[in-house]
Every structure is written in C-alpha cells, then in structure tokens.
Design a protein around this motif. Structure first.
Motif, PDB file in Angstrom:
ATOM      1  N   GLY A 672       3.171  42.114  36.831  1.00 44.33           N
ATOM      2  CA  GLY A 672       2.664  42.114  38.191  1.00 44.33           C
ATOM      3  C   GLY A 672       3.569  42.857  39.144  1.00 44.33           C
ATOM      4  N   LYS A 673       3.244  42.750  40.420  1.00 40.36           N
ATOM      5  CA  LYS A 673       3.957  43.469  41.481  1.00 40.36           C
ATOM      6  C   LYS A 673       4.873  42.507  42.232  1.00 40.36           C
ATOM      7  CE  LYS A 673       1.859  47.382  40.707  1.00 40.36           C
ATOM      8  NZ  LYS A 673       2.602  48.570  40.203  1.00 40.36           N
ATOM      9  N   LEU A 674       6.152  42.884  42.354  1.00 42.16           N
ATOM     10  CA  LEU A 674       7.151  42.013  42.960  1.00 42.16           C
ATOM     11  C   LEU A 674       7.921  42.750  44.039  1.00 42.16           C
ATOM     12  CD1 LEU A 674       8.929  39.418  43.027  1.00 42.16           C
ATOM     13  CD2 LEU A 674      10.318  40.480  41.221  1.00 42.16           C
ATOM     14  N   LEU A 675       8.041  42.105  45.209  1.00 39.11           N
ATOM     15  CA  LEU A 675       8.919  42.572  46.275  1.00 39.11           C
ATOM     16  C   LEU A 675       9.973  41.500  46.515  1.00 39.11           C
ATOM     17  CD1 LEU A 675       9.874  44.247  48.726  1.00 39.11           C
ATOM     18  CD2 LEU A 675       8.034  43.163  50.074  1.00 39.11           C
ATOM     19  N   LEU A 676      11.247  41.882  46.404  1.00 36.12           N
ATOM     20  CA  LEU A 676      12.366  40.992  46.679  1.00 36.12           C
ATOM     21  C   LEU A 676      12.971  41.351  48.028  1.00 36.12           C
ATOM     22  CD1 LEU A 676      14.117  41.121  43.183  1.00 36.12           C
ATOM     23  CD2 LEU A 676      12.745  39.232  44.094  1.00 36.12           C
ATOM     24  N   ILE A 677      13.212  40.343  48.865  1.00 37.20           N
ATOM     25  CA  ILE A 677      13.843  40.527  50.167  1.00 37.20           C
ATOM     26  C   ILE A 677      15.061  39.610  50.220  1.00 37.20           C
ATOM     27  CG2 ILE A 677      13.568  40.302  52.678  1.00 37.20           C
ATOM     28  CD1 ILE A 677      10.558  40.667  52.285  1.00 37.20           C
ATOM     29  N   VAL A 678      16.179  40.131  50.738  1.00 42.64           N
ATOM     30  CA  VAL A 678      17.365  39.284  50.875  1.00 42.64           C
ATOM     31  C   VAL A 678      18.141  39.685  52.116  1.00 42.64           C
ATOM     32  CG1 VAL A 678      18.933  40.744  49.513  1.00 42.64           C
ATOM     33  CG2 VAL A 678      19.312  38.271  49.609  1.00 42.64           C
ATOM     34  N   GLY A 679      18.703  38.676  52.787  1.00 38.40           N
ATOM     35  CA  GLY A 679      19.600  38.935  53.909  1.00 38.40           C
ATOM     36  C   GLY A 679      21.008  39.127  53.382  1.00 38.40           C
ATOM     37  N   GLU A 680      21.629  40.200  53.776  1.00 40.29           N
ATOM     38  CA  GLU A 680      22.961  40.547  53.284  1.00 40.29           C
ATOM     39  C   GLU A 680      23.987  39.450  53.569  1.00 40.29           C
ATOM     40  OE1 GLU A 680      25.688  44.479  54.018  1.00 40.29           O
ATOM     41  OE2 GLU A 680      24.927  43.435  55.791  1.00 40.29           O
ATOM     42  N   MET A 681      23.827  38.728  54.685  1.00 44.82           N
ATOM     43  CA  MET A 681      24.800  37.721  55.099  1.00 44.82           C
ATOM     44  C   MET A 681      24.283  36.296  54.877  1.00 44.82           C
ATOM     45  SD  MET A 681      27.389  39.461  55.925  1.00 44.82           S
ATOM     46  CE  MET A 681      28.430  38.242  56.706  1.00 44.82           C
ATOM     47  N   ASP A 705       9.959  46.220  43.871  1.00 43.39           N
ATOM     48  CA  ASP A 705      10.429  46.712  45.167  1.00 43.39           C
ATOM     49  C   ASP A 705      11.519  45.780  45.689  1.00 43.39           C
ATOM     50  OD1 ASP A 705       7.582  47.813  44.842  1.00 43.39           O
ATOM     51  OD2 ASP A 705       8.285  48.900  46.603  1.00 43.39           O
ATOM     52  N   PHE A 706      12.432  46.342  46.476  1.00 44.36           N
ATOM     53  CA  PHE A 706      13.584  45.564  46.925  1.00 44.36           C
ATOM     54  C   PHE A 706      13.958  45.961  48.350  1.00 44.36           C
ATOM     55  CE2 PHE A 706      18.409  45.375  46.952  1.00 44.36           C
ATOM     56  CZ  PHE A 706      18.468  44.019  47.250  1.00 44.36           C
ATOM     57  N   LEU A 707      14.156  44.952  49.211  1.00 51.69           N
ATOM     58  CA  LEU A 707      14.589  45.178  50.583  1.00 51.69           C
ATOM     59  C   LEU A 707      15.784  44.293  50.886  1.00 51.69           C
ATOM     60  CD1 LEU A 707      14.283  46.199  53.534  1.00 51.69           C
ATOM     61  CD2 LEU A 707      12.665  44.313  53.893  1.00 51.69           C
ATOM     62  N   MET A 708      16.924  44.906  51.190  1.00 48.52           N
ATOM     63  CA  MET A 708      18.097  44.181  51.663  1.00 48.52           C
ATOM     64  C   MET A 708      18.217  44.444  53.163  1.00 48.52           C
ATOM     65  SD  MET A 708      21.439  44.424  52.769  1.00 48.52           S
ATOM     66  CE  MET A 708      22.276  45.867  52.128  1.00 48.52           C
ATOM     67  N   VAL A 709      18.293  43.379  53.959  1.00 50.29           N
ATOM     68  CA  VAL A 709      18.378  43.529  55.408  1.00 50.29           C
ATOM     69  C   VAL A 709      19.831  43.351  55.838  1.00 50.29           C
ATOM     70  CG1 VAL A 709      17.500  42.773  57.636  1.00 50.29           C
ATOM     71  CG2 VAL A 709      16.056  42.560  55.592  1.00 50.29           C
ATOM     72  N   GLY A 711      23.168  42.505  57.693  1.00 49.33           N
ATOM     73  CA  GLY A 711      23.541  41.575  58.746  1.00 49.33           C
ATOM     74  C   GLY A 711      22.692  40.331  58.850  1.00 49.33           C
ATOM     75  N   MET A 712      21.600  40.249  58.119  1.00 50.35           N
ATOM     76  CA  MET A 712      20.702  39.104  58.250  1.00 50.35           C
ATOM     77  C   MET A 712      21.145  37.964  57.352  1.00 50.35           C
ATOM     78  SD  MET A 712      16.555  38.936  58.171  1.00 50.35           S
ATOM     79  CE  MET A 712      16.481  39.550  59.860  1.00 50.35           C
ATOM     80  N   GLY A 713      20.961  36.728  57.843  1.00 51.52           N
ATOM     81  CA  GLY A 713      21.297  35.540  57.074  1.00 51.52           C
ATOM     82  C   GLY A 713      20.123  35.046  56.264  1.00 51.52           C
ATOM     83  N   HIS A 714      20.093  33.734  56.055  1.00 53.67           N
ATOM     84  CA  HIS A 714      19.049  33.109  55.243  1.00 53.67           C
ATOM     85  C   HIS A 714      17.743  33.122  56.031  1.00 53.67           C
ATOM     86  CE1 HIS A 714      17.785  30.729  51.847  1.00 53.67           C
ATOM     87  NE2 HIS A 714      17.276  29.799  52.643  1.00 53.67           N
ATOM     88  N   SER A 715      16.767  33.851  55.554  1.00 56.18           N
ATOM     89  CA  SER A 715      15.526  34.008  56.315  1.00 56.18           C
ATOM     90  C   SER A 715      14.455  34.584  55.405  1.00 56.18           C
ATOM     91  CB  SER A 715      15.741  34.948  57.501  1.00 56.18           C
ATOM     92  OG  SER A 715      15.891  36.281  57.042  1.00 56.18           O
ATOM     93  N   SER A 716      13.280  34.811  56.011  1.00 52.58           N
ATOM     94  CA  SER A 716      12.185  35.466  55.289  1.00 52.58           C
ATOM     95  C   SER A 716      12.201  36.972  55.501  1.00 52.58           C
ATOM     96  CB  SER A 716      10.842  34.880  55.744  1.00 52.58           C
ATOM     97  OG  SER A 716      10.767  33.513  55.430  1.00 52.58           O
ATOM     98  N   GLY A 717      13.240  37.466  56.164  1.00 45.72           N
ATOM     99  CA  GLY A 717      13.366  38.909  56.363  1.00 45.72           C
ATOM    100  C   GLY A 717      13.154  39.349  57.792  1.00 45.72           C
ATOM    101  N   GLY A 718      12.903  38.382  58.702  1.00 50.45           N
ATOM    102  CA  GLY A 718      12.686  38.756  60.091  1.00 50.45           C
ATOM    103  C   GLY A 718      11.378  39.502  60.279  1.00 50.45           C
ATOM    104  N   SER A 719      11.214  40.146  61.435  1.00 53.62           N
ATOM    105  CA  SER A 719       9.961  40.841  61.735  1.00 53.62           C
ATOM    106  C   SER A 719       9.735  42.011  60.781  1.00 53.62           C
ATOM    107  CB  SER A 719       9.960  41.330  63.188  1.00 53.62           C
ATOM    108  OG  SER A 719      11.061  42.196  63.427  1.00 53.62           O
ATOM    109  N   TYR A 720      10.828  42.700  60.395  1.00 53.32           N
ATOM    110  CA  TYR A 720      10.658  43.823  59.465  1.00 53.32           C
ATOM    111  C   TYR A 720      10.239  43.305  58.094  1.00 53.32           C
ATOM    112  CZ  TYR A 720      11.407  48.279  57.118  1.00 53.32           C
ATOM    113  OH  TYR A 720      11.221  49.436  56.408  1.00 53.32           O
ATOM    114  N   GLY A 721      10.826  42.206  57.669  1.00 50.45           N
ATOM    115  CA  GLY A 721      10.418  41.613  56.401  1.00 50.45           C
ATOM    116  C   GLY A 721       8.963  41.189  56.420  1.00 50.45           C
ATOM    117  N   GLU A 722       8.499  40.687  57.572  1.00 49.15           N
ATOM    118  CA  GLU A 722       7.083  40.310  57.697  1.00 49.15           C
ATOM    119  C   GLU A 722       6.191  41.534  57.567  1.00 49.15           C
ATOM    120  OE1 GLU A 722       3.683  38.259  57.975  1.00 49.15           O
ATOM    121  OE2 GLU A 722       5.663  37.323  57.881  1.00 49.15           O
TER     122      GLU A 722
END
Length: 744
Positions: A672-681, A705-709, A711-722
């Motif tokens: 399947g298709k997977l997007l991983l998002i993580v806050g660097e901090m 797919d992978f997105l590291m944000v 400076g961001m802490g524990h979150s769902s990725g913020g508005s960009y992640g949304e």
C-alpha cells in the motif's frame, strides 16, 4: 482513424481529469471553510467554577455577541452577568490605550476571590484585579514567561529545601547525602544518618511524623539516566544547528532502587525497612503518616506492573506489612484506574480494583488488611470517584456501562453507601454526563450531550438528582445552516461475536447515498483510555474537514483500549500491534452491509503517536484491508519509546514480543501507500523511531513518502502536515492529483 480515436480519447481523459481537479479544488476550499463554519455553536458553556466562600458558581460561554460570563445563585436560582463587560472593557482600554470590545475580552486564568467580590485575571501581558463591588480596576505585575520544564525530566532526589517539623521548632535537611536536623530556636545542628553517599543517598523528601518525633524517607541507589539527543537543524536566532538533550528512560533501562527508612529524632537511630515486600521495584511512592504517628504507608509498584501493594511501616520498630495487594496475570492499570482513600486515620481504606473483571470499589479494614465488602459490583465500570462523604458513609462517583441500551462509554453520576447497597444513578438522560459538584455537596452542575445531541447544562440536587434549574441549551442553528449533520453512532459485534464495538461515521455535507466513497479511519488505540468522543463535538479533530473532500471518516474503539471490562482491555498486553484491528475491520464490514456508499476496497487510515504506530501497522499487518496510511510521530518500535507507557502494556522484561510488534522489524511487509511525518524535535516519542523505520523501508526497497518538519515537536505535522495528509488521501484514494495549495 485510429490516430483520431486515440487523440479524442487522450483529450477526453485530460478534460475529465481537469474537471476532477477543479472539483477537488472546490472541495479543498470547502474543507478549510468547515473549520470556521462548524465552530459557530453558541450557549454551550465550557467549565463551571464554584466561587470560594459562597454558594454560587460562574461560567462563560460563546454567544452570538461574543463571550459572555454569568453567575448563578443556586438557593434563589437567580442568574445574572458575572460582571459589567462594557465597563471592564472601557477601563482596560484606558489603561492599555487599546480598543478591546466588551464581548471579545482577551482575559484568561480567571479567579473569583474575597467571597465573590474580586475578579482576578490575566490580559495583555499583565495581572489584573477588578473589584466587583466598587467597580474598580487595578493593574498588577507583568506576567512572567512560563518556563515549564520538560515533562520527562528526572529530578535529583538528593536535593530539596529544608522541611519544618509540625511544631515549627526544627527543620530537617540533606547535607552531603545524609539527614540532618536543625533546632530553629538555638541554631544547633545534629546529624541523624552517617551512611549516605553519592551512590546511595538519603532522599530530600523528608516526611515528619505528626508528633514531630520521627522522619520517614527513602534511601536511594540511583541509576544512570538515558539521554534523548535531538538536533535542531534550523534553530531560531542562529545559522548553525543546535544539539539538545532530554532525560528519557526507555523500556529495559535500569531504575533507581529505594529503601524506606524510619529515623528517630531523639535517639538518632536510622531503621532501614526490610526489602522483602518491595523487591524488583518500578517505583515506591507516596509516604503518608497516620495522624496519630503510629505508622506511615507508601505504595509499591513492581516492575512489570503485575503486583501493586499498599505497605505500612510501624513507627516503633520499622516492621513492615502489606495492607493491600493487587495482582494480575497481565497488567495493573496503575496510571489510570488506581484510587485509594483512607478513612478514620487508616482504620478503613477505599480501594479500586479490577479483580472481578470490572473496575470497582472495595472497602478494606485498614487494621487487618482484609476486605470488609465490595462497594460496587456488576458488568460496568467505576470511572472516577468524585467525593467520599465519610460522615454520611456515602460515595459519589462516575460510572459507565450501566444501561444495556446505551453507549457503554457514557458517564453517569452515581452514589452508594459504604456499608450497604443503596445504589442510585443520579443522571438518567441517554448521554455523556460531565459533572461539577458544589463545595458543600448540596448541588451539582450536569453538563450532558452526545455526538448527535447538543449540550444541555442544568443544576441538580445531589441527594436525589432532581432538577433545580435549567442553565443552558446549546444553539446549533448556525452550523445546521452551514450543512452540518450529526455523525452516525454505530455499533457492531467484535471478534468474539458477543462484545459490541462502538464508533462514529462522518459524511461530507454534499453526501449522496447513491455514490461510492472511500473510507478513512482515524485511529488512536493507546490502551490508557478510550478515544471515540462521547460528548457533542461538531468537528472533532478536524474529521469533518477531511470528510468534506469526499470521504466517509470513521473512528472506532476496538478491543485493547480502556474503560470496558478487564478482558476487553487485556487484548493489548504484550501485543500492541493488535490495536483492535480484528474488531475495527468487522465493524466497518458490518456498517458497509447496510451502507453501500462505503467502498471498503478503498480504505485509508491515519493517526499520531500511538496512532502513528497503529496506522503504519495497518499496512504491515492488515494490507488486505487497509490500502493507504498517513502516520505522524509514530512509536514504531516500543523499545524506542518512554519506559512508563510501554512497560505498562508490553511488560517487563523485554522479550521477543517487542520485536514481533515492531513496525521497524516488520518493515519488509509493507504494502500500500504510506506517508510518514515526524517532528524533528519530538521529545515525547523519540523521532529516531521513525528514522529507523525509514531506514528499514529503504533497505527493503519499499516505496513510501516521508516528511520531516524541522523544529517541530510531537504533533500531527502542523498545518503543512495537514496539507500533505489531505493531498495523500486525495491522490491515492480518490485518484485525483491534488491542486497546488498556493492556487487558493
């Protein structure tokens, strides 16, 4: 002819895709607009606050004017404005040179003092006092910056302020790892212990006996504290990256060993308490002296969370005995269901336990350690004790699962006797009840609702639950004008064929039952609680916004989560990868049988933290059902996460089951298709947990797919992640290229 046909086919495809993209662009705008549109719920108070030294209470609520504040006098049932908002706004504007509006005051941290005559609050960077009797406003000091420490910091137990004796003539303190006492009348200091050292010190949390003759504390053998290392790649105020560390204990790490110690002030004798009943400890906590100084108690949590004891130490000879012992073959939910209240200076103890398969209350003889009686009983659970009336021998508590025809998670206020079964359910409406008791325990505010029923707030008599006054009924007319429709509350049988699994079904505003919609599940399956909202929430966690793009969005509490039976909960033990998936799939299949618009060939899932672990696990362990996942800040291997949460459910010692549940170890199973998002901090879940999953997916040549944000802490990725989450589902479930966000 063939060329012309192919060209027309190509042109038709381009036009259709263009129309689809235009439709999706419109949907994206609609989704953003939902957040504002569905926030227009009025006359639904938040919290209710009883006013100190008065019988009154106050609350605030959003109205069409803005935010309004009210005060209620229960005896007369009179309701009036808490203060003159126009006057306060004018006075604030004079002080600040501002243009604040009366019903849009930026005030917070409100308190009512001096028998209801003084309003204290914070606004615009200052503390304020508003005299409600003389209508005067006084500007106070500037608000200090809130420098709250990191939640996981391990404090140095060898350090602490001196502790005064009950009579105030002495103080105990730690010097060079030992206990000392100072006479405050003559300044004379005496050393009480002599065997403390940096490797085995006396804790500074010194507890005096009420008669001032003894001190109880712990002797501590510390353990190394693991450090979580984080790199902030784009820190504010500097060009070069910065390195930060946090205290971060992980499953299997060595823990401090503590020994309770009794110290006699006059004889200077230090009496260590035998360790037999507190070996293999996860923690010792909560030293409490009996009022007559005969003994002190503390609580012992065995590592692995399968044994929990309340222990008592005799103040004469430091002998120790067990007052209460709780055992489980799986786990004791000490972090969420523990309740203890000592009565009559410990002659009786009220204790919560799941020993009969449901969370209930027991009355212990505190002198013999024997159970006198089980206070509550039945196939339902005590969720929270609100008040124990020791004189009336009565207890007030919240319970759920009481009524067979009702959602088993709905909270109801109940009461019963400590000595006899005179159980009363004080709230009757088929709804989730949020309760605020008056300080004198004559009244309670009942704030009740369901996901499909707007909030009602009333004042009731605590003795019998009878209505005293209607307070507020939420006004949802504006969101109904915007097209809001209540979610469907649905239940279906779980994997055992007997247990009802409950959840929600949310549709877009332009829902057409003749169409086919992909299904997206929002998942959080942390065993510490249940998560499907039970109170009215017209856009819970933005799920309505997601539905607006053309999806059916669902949320479900499967087995392994809390607030049902012990057997229901135990499914998670040493098996977090289960995450209730067998129940979730059956629930969706049952729903789709009578809802042909739910396309179970196109099922997506997303979640954050433990939900990030589960949503990725859906593609690794259940790829035949789940096709697309977006996972944010996931705990992808429980050995990488914080010790207290993971050892609670996965157990100790660390075994093969940790690897079996690991998304990292099982990364090669990805479909399947997977997007991983993580806050660097992220300092809640170690971000390396996600990085290690990425590493294994690359090694297994998996497409993701992978997105590291930064400076961001524990979150769902913020508005960009949304944005990226929406794009991912639109592309892979709707089959449409998402529009460029900059275009609108």
């Amino acid at each position: 002819m063939i060329k012309r046909y192919l060209f027309c086919l190509f042109l038709s495809t381009v036009i259709n895709l263009g129309l689809q993209a235009q439709g999706t662009l419109k949907d994206y705008k609609s989704a953003d607009e939902v957040k504002e549109a569905f926030s227009k719920v009025y006359k639904a108070p938040g919290k209710f606050h009883w006013i100190k030294d008065t019988p009154d209470f106050w609350y605030s609520m959003k109205t069409k004017n803005g935010t309004e504040y009210f005060r209620v006098e229960p005896e007369s049932t009179h309701k009036r404005p808490l203060f003159d908002q126009q006057d306060l706004s004018e006075k604030l504007n004079r002080e600040l040179g501002d243009t604040l509006k009366a019903f849009h005051l930026p005030i917070r941290e409100m308190k009512i003092e001096e028998k209801g005559n003084l309003l204290e609050f914070e606004a615009k960077g200052y503390h304020w006092e508003y005299d409600l009797e003389n209508i005067n406003l006084k500007k106070g000091k500037a608000i200090k910056e809130d420098n709250r420490g990191y939640w996981g910091n391990r404090w140095d137990e060898s350090k602490g302020d001196p502790v005064q004796s009950p009579e105030g003539n002495q103080e105990a303190f730690i010097r060079e790892n030992n206990v000392w006492v100072k006479d405050l009348d003559n300044g004379e200091e005496s050393q009480l212990s002599f065997d403390g050292s940096p490797g085995e010190f006396y804790a500074a949390a010194l507890k005096w006996s009420p008669n001032g003759e003894k001190i109880a504390t712990y002797k501590v053998r510390p353990a190394p504290v693991r450090k979580l290392t984080l790199i902030s790649s784009a820190p504010k105020g500097q060009l070069q990256p910065s390195l930060e560390t946090r205290d971060y204990m992980k499953p299997g790490d060595a823990l401090p060993v503590k020994q309770a110690v009794l110290i006699d002030i006059e004889s200077k004798e230090c009496m260590p308490v035998k360790m037999d009943l507190m070996d293999h400890q996860f923690s010792l906590s909560g030293i409490r002296w009996r009022e007559d100084s005969r003994a002190f108690t503390f609580e012992y949590n065995q590592r692995g969370h399968q044994v929990y004891r309340v222990l008592e130490v005799n103040a004469e000879d430091a002998s120790i005995r067990t007052l209460i012992e709780e055992r489980s073959e799986t786990f004791i939910h000490y972090s969420g269901k523990k309740f203890r209240e000592d009565l009559a200076d410990g002659k009786e103890i009220i204790w919560a336990s799941e020993r009969d398969g449901w969370n209930h209350l027991y009355l212990y003889n505190g002198e013999t350690g024997k159970v006198k009686r089980q206070i509550t009983k039945g196939p339902w659970v005590v969720r929270e004790v609100l008040h124990v009336d020791e004189d009336a021998r009565k207890i007030y508590f919240l319970a759920s699962g009481l009524n067979r025809k009702e959602d088993p998670y709905h909270l109801h206020l109940c009461s019963t006797g400590l000595d006899k079964d005179d159980f009363q359910q004080l709230t009757q409406e088929n709804a989730n009840h949020q309760i605020t008791l008056s300080p004198d325990k004559k009244y309670f505010v009942d704030h009740y609702s369901r996901q499909d029923m707007p909030t009602v707030s009333v004042l009731r008599n605590l003795e019998n639950g009878k209505l005293v006054k209607d307070l507020e009924k939420a006004d949802i007319s504006e969101i109904e004008k915007e097209g809001w429709k209540a979610p469907e509350i649905f239940s279906a049988k779980g994997r055992d064929g007997k247990t009802d699994i409950w959840g929600l079904i949310i549709k877009p505003r332009n829902f057409d039952p003749k169409k086919s919609y992909p299904v997206i599940e929002y998942i959080y399956a942390g065993p510490h609680d249940s998560f499907v909202p039970k109170s009215f929430a017209p856009n819970y966690r933005g799920l309505n916004e997601l539905a607006e793009l053309g999806f059916i969005v669902v949320q479900i509490d499967g087995m392994g989560t809390s607030n049902r039976s012990k057997a229901f909960h135990d499914v998670c033990w040493k098996n977090l990868k289960d995450a209730g998936f067998p129940d979730r799939k059956l629930w969706m299949k049952a729903a789709a049988k009578t809802r042909s618009y739910m396309d179970l060939e196109r099922v997506g899932i997303f979640g954050t933290s433990a939900g990030g672990q589960s949503s990725t696990g859906a593609l690794l362990f259940h790829p035949e059902f789940y096709k697309v996942a977006v996972s944010s800040c996931g705990c992808h291997d429980n050995r990488m996460d914080k010790i207290w949460w993971n050892e609670q459910w996965m157990g100790y010692p660390i075994g093969e089951h940790y690897a079996e549940c690991s998304n990292v170890v099982n990364a090669g199973n990805l479909e399947g298709k997977l997007l991983l998002i993580v806050g660097e901090m992220d300092d809640n879940v170690d971000p390396s947990s996600t990085y290690q999953l990425v590493d294994e997916l690359i090694k297994n040549d998996k497409d993701f797919d992978f997105l590291m944000v930064p400076g961001m802490g524990h979150s769902s990725g913020g508005s960009y992640g949304e944005h990226k989450r929406r794009d991912f589902f639109v592309e892979h479930l709707l089959g449409v290229d998402p529009p460029a966000w900059s275009s609108f």
